[in-house]
Scaffold this motif. Structure first.
Motif, PDB file in Angstrom:
ATOM      1  N   THR B 171       1.067  -1.243  -0.217  1.00 28.01           N
ATOM      2  CA  THR B 171      -0.022  -0.194  -0.252  1.00 28.01           C
ATOM      3  C   THR B 171       0.712   1.426  -0.355  1.00 28.01           C
ATOM      4  O   THR B 171       2.038   1.508   0.321  1.00 28.01           O
ATOM      5  N   PRO B 172       0.059   2.315  -0.187  1.00 29.31           N
ATOM      6  CA  PRO B 172       0.812   3.456  -0.223  1.00 29.31           C
ATOM      7  C   PRO B 172       2.167   3.997   1.261  1.00 29.31           C
ATOM      8  O   PRO B 172       2.569   4.627   1.189  1.00 29.31           O
ATOM      9  N   PHE B 173       1.074   3.930   2.279  1.00 29.29           N
ATOM     10  CA  PHE B 173       1.227   3.871   2.689  1.00 29.29           C
ATOM     11  C   PHE B 173       3.197   3.149   3.536  1.00 29.29           C
ATOM     12  O   PHE B 173       3.879   3.386   4.018  1.00 29.29           O
ATOM     13  N   ALA B 174       2.286   1.838   3.056  1.00 26.58           N
ATOM     14  CA  ALA B 174       3.724   0.841   3.867  1.00 26.58           C
ATOM     15  C   ALA B 174       4.585   0.959   2.747  1.00 26.58           C
ATOM     16  O   ALA B 174       5.883   0.983   3.337  1.00 26.58           O
ATOM     17  N   ALA B 221       9.033  12.571   7.816  1.00 28.42           N
ATOM     18  CA  ALA B 221       8.281  13.298   8.502  1.00 28.42           C
ATOM     19  C   ALA B 221       6.546  13.133   8.339  1.00 28.42           C
ATOM     20  O   ALA B 221       6.162  13.593   9.055  1.00 28.42           O
ATOM     21  N   LEU B 222       6.646  13.078   6.079  1.00 21.53           N
ATOM     22  CA  LEU B 222       5.371  12.967   6.204  1.00 21.53           C
ATOM     23  C   LEU B 222       4.843  11.734   6.124  1.00 21.53           C
ATOM     24  O   LEU B 222       3.642  11.184   6.744  1.00 21.53           O
ATOM     25  N   GLY B 223       5.532  10.850   6.997  1.00 20.96           N
ATOM     26  CA  GLY B 223       4.715   9.496   7.526  1.00 20.96           C
ATOM     27  C   GLY B 223       4.473   9.684   8.852  1.00 20.96           C
ATOM     28  O   GLY B 223       3.272   9.297   8.776  1.00 20.96           O
ATOM     29  N   GLY B 224       4.758  10.712   9.456  1.00 21.35           N
ATOM     30  CA  GLY B 224       4.075  11.118  10.749  1.00 21.35           C
ATOM     31  C   GLY B 224       3.591  11.863  10.893  1.00 21.35           C
ATOM     32  O   GLY B 224       2.330  11.931  11.123  1.00 21.35           O
ATOM     33  N   LEU B 225       3.045  12.819   9.136  1.00 27.50           N
ATOM     34  CA  LEU B 225       1.500  13.242   9.465  1.00 27.50           C
ATOM     35  C   LEU B 225       0.770  12.500   8.816  1.00 27.50           C
ATOM     36  O   LEU B 225      -0.608  12.386   9.152  1.00 27.50           O
ATOM     37  N   VAL B 228      -1.006  11.333  11.201  1.00 23.77           N
ATOM     38  CA  VAL B 228      -2.385  12.107  12.399  1.00 23.77           C
ATOM     39  C   VAL B 228      -3.319  12.087  11.644  1.00 23.77           C
ATOM     40  O   VAL B 228      -4.600  11.835  12.372  1.00 23.77           O
ATOM     41  N   PHE B 229      -3.130  11.600  10.680  1.00 27.03           N
ATOM     42  CA  PHE B 229      -4.667  11.898   9.551  1.00 27.03           C
ATOM     43  C   PHE B 229      -5.294  10.096   9.477  1.00 27.03           C
ATOM     44  O   PHE B 229      -5.915  10.265   8.993  1.00 27.03           O
ATOM     45  N   GLY B 230      -4.100   9.219   9.739  1.00 24.72           N
ATOM     46  CA  GLY B 230      -4.411   7.867   9.574  1.00 24.72           C
ATOM     47  C   GLY B 230      -5.223   6.775  10.631  1.00 24.72           C
ATOM     48  O   GLY B 230      -5.318   7.586  11.894  1.00 24.72           O
ATOM     49  N   GLU B 253     -10.368  -1.396  19.443  1.00 21.59           N
ATOM     50  CA  GLU B 253     -11.257  -0.377  18.017  1.00 21.59           C
ATOM     51  C   GLU B 253     -10.460   0.616  17.353  1.00 21.59           C
ATOM     52  O   GLU B 253      -9.425   0.786  17.904  1.00 21.59           O
ATOM     53  N   ILE B 254     -11.030   0.838  16.136  1.00 23.99           N
ATOM     54  CA  ILE B 254      -9.934   1.599  15.136  1.00 23.99           C
ATOM     55  C   ILE B 254     -10.237   2.640  14.885  1.00 23.99           C
ATOM     56  O   ILE B 254     -11.555   3.287  15.034  1.00 23.99           O
ATOM     57  N   VAL B 255      -9.481   3.684  15.145  1.00 29.62           N
ATOM     58  CA  VAL B 255      -9.793   4.962  15.425  1.00 29.62           C
ATOM     59  C   VAL B 255      -8.926   6.002  15.115  1.00 29.62           C
ATOM     60  O   VAL B 255      -7.566   5.759  14.475  1.00 29.62           O
ATOM     61  N   THR B 256      -9.170   7.591  14.261  1.00 29.37           N
ATOM     62  CA  THR B 256      -8.431   7.888  13.020  1.00 29.37           C
ATOM     63  C   THR B 256      -7.443   8.623  14.355  1.00 29.37           C
ATOM     64  O   THR B 256      -7.279   9.496  15.310  1.00 29.37           O
ATOM     65  N   GLY B 257      -5.790   8.513  13.801  1.00 32.82           N
ATOM     66  CA  GLY B 257      -4.762   9.392  14.491  1.00 32.82           C
ATOM     67  C   GLY B 257      -4.383   8.989  16.120  1.00 32.82           C
ATOM     68  O   GLY B 257      -3.976   9.280  17.151  1.00 32.82           O
TER      69      GLY B 257
END
Lengths: 528, 382
Positions: B171-174, B221-225, B228-230, B253-257
């Protein structure tokens, strides 16, 4: 639920990669000690030739060691990749010796192996000798911890089943450590490794003598290898691990299968030299026996009986029935942890829980098993008799041949007659594969003979595999097949090249001018 | 027996979580530069002589370095059996790729120099390149997938099942995490090349290393950002840190951020990502001024910071499940028994210091610049 094709392919992959890995390990065990001995002689006598010997055998050792490392990583990872339920079920016990092996042994061996090769001009004689010994000791400690782990698979002591976590957990580490099966296996296995190292040295030296090359190094190497090999070959057979087979139920089954002994014989039992075991009729069609021999070897007594296969199968039926009680009690305890009656039943029968899992092959709810299914499951505890019978006999035959072989060369060496008869040298050359054959057969007897269990009496092999897909296994199996075949060919080609080139005739370290590098430092014999 | 253990189950679980980090960081610090040098081999070393210099920088120590991985695997098996069982079988084909790389690497070192033929040596140089690049990349991709959650489940006998496939990992994040890992490892390798060699190899390593250090900083840094929203995971029931290791006794539970929430609760943990970023920048600075020791300090800080960040973000999770979140593995429900953790801690406390001592001694003996002359002097050189 369980896909038996996946189980069988996973077993095939594990067996193939383990047996392949085990082509390299014994030579590492043997050569490391032989090198340490040679370098010790160098340091004590100051005679340069012993250093050249250490260097030369070290080059062979290095090629072999790299293959051992490369294929060893696969072994450690495969428990997790292909045997995930195994990893969950026994990781609490089995993982520890593996981790300790890394911390205590492999780190030592692998860290100092680099200095062995790169430290000659950076260390004092004594410091380098210490490094070489540490490599050898590390390699042998490695074997100790691996065999403690393996010994527990054969004789799972010091642990109990925890219903809350659904796995085996350690209660007594000392029992795991000093498991008699592990101790017997350790001595037997490392001795076999020493024999392999000694035979390698004998054969290569014999090759040089036949060619009339490097006689100084060949004769000395042969003398060292002959005495080291004789001591080790005796140790393999005398301290062979057959004595370990009387300790537990399934080890008894393995012993009975190795001997193709269907019925319990009156003590002391005879040793069957030759037979054609028939697994269908459960009889031997033809057999030659030596009276009393087996009873004496296996029990070290005149009165103790060695149980046969069929009585052991009957006993397995009882254990399966107890196991069903344990399984039912386990369900009750898990549904209601306060159910004291069920807990008592479980505690009384948990040792047989694994036997109930044998029924999972025939039905999921084992508490409803029929008598016919119990009968089938009980016969599942019998390993493949003809394969075990013959593997064991060939292994033992080679073992005795090697004692005679090394005794002969030891005697020749003591009389300074090494290299006199060319026929003997040819025999030494062609005996090269024998220790490997014996060792692989030994592995087969120990591990194939353990079937149907992956942990004896605790966990059936088929119950332990990962839920992989056929595609996964097709890819991994073919990858290993291709890479391992190619590497085996390259390894042999390189080994032959190094041996053909032979040791440097003078000390390369002192005489080679900087820059004119050559892998084994050969220029001196290029003109031969 | 358990009554005699002076440390609580909770403390031991925490210590083994830390030790897991120590072993992974130890692996990345030592074997990491071997991998980085392998990945840089075709770019930094153009001639056979130059390649031999790089290979002989690693030559005396790669065997010992690789043991960090072996011990890491063994420690996960011994201290976190469910983690070992689920992750190794779940990542089956990815593991196979890493294994292939780890098979080719040792033999490449040994076999390459044994035949003097350019094609032969080019072949093994490729093996070293793949053997360095693939594990560095895949390890990062694996960590990225752990952060996203793995599609695994556990039945009530705790038998794992896995419903993903290899390409699902990419996946893009991975992939972003994979590139963080690769650039970090490459920068580390470059720093060691600069420190241990001279002339063109050091100069080229400087060029690539500076880029890699900056790329690592930016992507990290991009991964950190992104995090935050993932998505992240949160345990929503009370977990007993002294309870039995059964992952099915909690709710998740799955929670954003969710992965950054821990930093708000424990602000001091912000030190890890800060160290990761600062390390990358320090490495860049060090390489720019040819201060190779500073550069190596920088890449080491970066490795320490980045791996710690991944671990701290996940805490108390070890392996969240996207398929059956309640079956996620956490520090409190996926360990070995109390007795095993204690025994293994004793063994580690005895042997880890000894290992560090003799490893340091070996590095000391082998210190100094590697040149064509030093290689020529040793008949055992690769």
């Amino acid at each position: 639920m369980i896909d038996y094709t996946i189980v069988d392919l996973s077993r095939l992959q594990f067996a193939a990669t383990a047996m392949y890995h085990f082509l390299f390990v014994p030579l590492t065990l043997g050569l490391s000690f032989l090198m340490a001995i040679m370098e010790s002689v160098y340091v004590m006598t100051g005679r340069e030739i012993w250093r050249r010997m250490t260097l030369f055998w070290g080059t062979c050792f290095g090629i072999n060691f790299a293959m051992g490392v490369a294929t060893g990583v696969v072994m450690e990872f495969q428990f997790g990749t292909n045997w995930s339920y195994y990893s969950h079920y026994v990781g609490d016990v089995f993982g520890a010796p593996l981790a300790i092996e890394g911390l205590m042994a492999f780190f030592l061996e692998a860290t100092f192996i680099g200095l062995f090769f790169f430290g000659w001009d950076r260390l004092s004689k004594i410091a380098h000798l210490a490094v070489t010994w540490l490599v050898a000791i590390g390699a042998n400690f490695s074997a100790l911890w691996i065999l403690i782990a393996n010994g527990w698979m054969q004789n799972p002591v010091g642990s109990t089943f925890n219903p809350e976590t659904m796995r085996m957990e350690v209660v007594d580490f000392m029992a795991v450590l000093f498991n008699p099966v592990a101790q017997a296996k350790f001595v037997h296995t490392v001795s076999a490794g020493y024999v392999t190292g000694a035979m390698f040295m004998m054969s290569v030296s014999a090759y040089y003598m036949l060619r009339g090359r490097h006689l100084d190094i060949a004769k000395r190497s042969m003398a060292v290898a002959a005495s080291f090999g004789l001591a080790s070959a005796l140790s393999v057979v005398v301290l062979g691990d057959e004595s370990g087979y009387v300790t537990t139920e399934h080890q008894k089954m393995k012993l009975a299968a190795m001997e193709a002994m269907w019925h319990t014989e009156p003590a002391p039992a005879p040793f069957t030299v030759f037979a054609i075991p028939n697994a269908q009729t459960r009889e031997n069609e033809y057999q030659i026996q030596i009276p009393y021999a087996l009873g004496l070897i296996a029990t070290r007594s005149l009165t103790q009986e060695v149980p046969g296969i069929l009585p052991l199968v009957d006993h397995a039926k009882t254990r399966i029935r107890n196991g069903i009680a344990a399984y039912a009690a386990l369900q009750a305890v898990r549904a209601n942890p306060k159910d004291d009656a069920a807990r008592t039943t479980f505690d009384a029968n948990w040792h047989d829980l694994g036997y109930s899992l044998l029924l999972k092959r025939y039905r999921d709810d084992v508490t409803k098993a029929t008598d016919a299914e119990i009968e089938k499951a009980a016969f599942d505890t019998v390993p493949n008799v003809p394969v075990l019978f013959w593997s064991f006999r060939v292994m033992v035959g080679i073992g005795f041949y090697l004692i005679a072989f090394f005794a002969l060369f030891f005697w020749l060496s003591a009389r300074h007659k090494l290299g006199d008869g060319r026929a003997l040298l040819w025999i030494a050359l062609f005996s090269l594969p024998l220790p490997w054959i014996a060792i692989e057969l030994g592995w087969l007897v120990a591990e194939y003979g353990r079937q149907p269990w992956v942990i004896e009496g605790v966990l059936p092999t088929f119950f332990a595999a990962s839920g992989l897909t056929l595609v996964d296994l097709a890819i991994s199996l073919s990858t290993f097949l291709v890479i391992y075949t190619v590497l085996a060919i390259i390894e042999v080609i390189l080994m032959v090249r190094v041996i053909r080139k032979g040791p440097a005739d003078r000390s390369v370290l002192e005489d080679t001018p900087g820059g004119s590098y050559s892998p084994v430092g050969v220029p001196a014999n290029a003109n031969r | 027996m358990i009554d005699l253990i002076p440390l609580s189950y909770e403390t031991l679980r925490l210590l083994w979580w830390l030790l897991l980090g120590v072993l992974l960081i130890g692996f990345a610090l030592t074997d990491g530069f071997d991998l980085g040098i392998g990945a840089l081999l075709p770019f930094v070393a153009k001639t056979d002589a130059e390649r031999r210099i790089l290979i002989n920088v690693v030559g005396p120590v790669w065997e010992g370095n690789q043991v960090w991985l072996i011990v890491g695997g063994g420690a996960i098996f011994a201290a976190w059996p469910p983690l070992y069982a689920v992750s190794f079988s779940g990542f089956y084909l990815a593991m196979l790729l890493i294994l292939v790389a780890l098979i080719l690497r040792p033999v490449a070192f040994k076999f390459r120099g044994k035949i003097e033929n350019q094609k032969w040596r080019d072949l093994w140089d490729w093996a070293l390149f793949i053997g360095g690049t693939v594990p560095a990349l895949i390890s990062g991709v694996a960590v990225g997938n752990v952060l996203l959650g793995i599609p695994f489940g556990l039945d009530d006998t705790l038998r794992p099942r896995y419903e993903g496939h290899f390409f699902g990992l990419l996946t893009p994040f991975a992939l972003l995490c994979g590139l963080v890992s690769l650039s970090m490892i490459v920068a580390h390798g470059a720093a060691v090349i600069g420190l241990r060699t001279e002339g063109p190899t050091a100069e080229r390593a400087r060029t690539y290393g500076r880029v890699a250090a900056l790329v690592a900083a930016v992507l990290f840094a991009l991964g950190g950002l992104w995090v935050v929203f993932g998505i992240g995971y949160v345990v929503t029931s009370v977990q007993d840190p002294l309870g039995p290791s059964n992952p099915l006794r909690k709710t998740v539970e799955i929670v954003t951020g969710a992965w950054v929430k821990g930093y708000a609760a424990r602000p001091w943990t912000m030190i890890a990502p800060a160290l990761g970023l600062a390390g990358c920048l320090l490495a860049w600075l060090g390489m720019t001024v040819r201060g190779w020791k500073t550069a190596l300090l920088g890449t080491s800080m970066a490795i320490f910071g980045i791996i710690s960040t991944a671990g701290l973000s996940l805490f108390p999770f070890l392996l969240p499940s996207s398929l059956q979140p309640n079956a996620s593995l956490t520090v409190w429900d996926a360990s070995s028994s109390h007795l095993t953790l204690w025994t293994m801690l004793l063994v580690t406390c005895i042997f880890l210091p000894i290992i560090l001592l003799y490893t340091a001694w070996v590095y000391r003996v082998m210190r100094g610049t590697v040149t064509a002359t030093t290689i020529g002097r040793n008949p055992n050189a690769y």
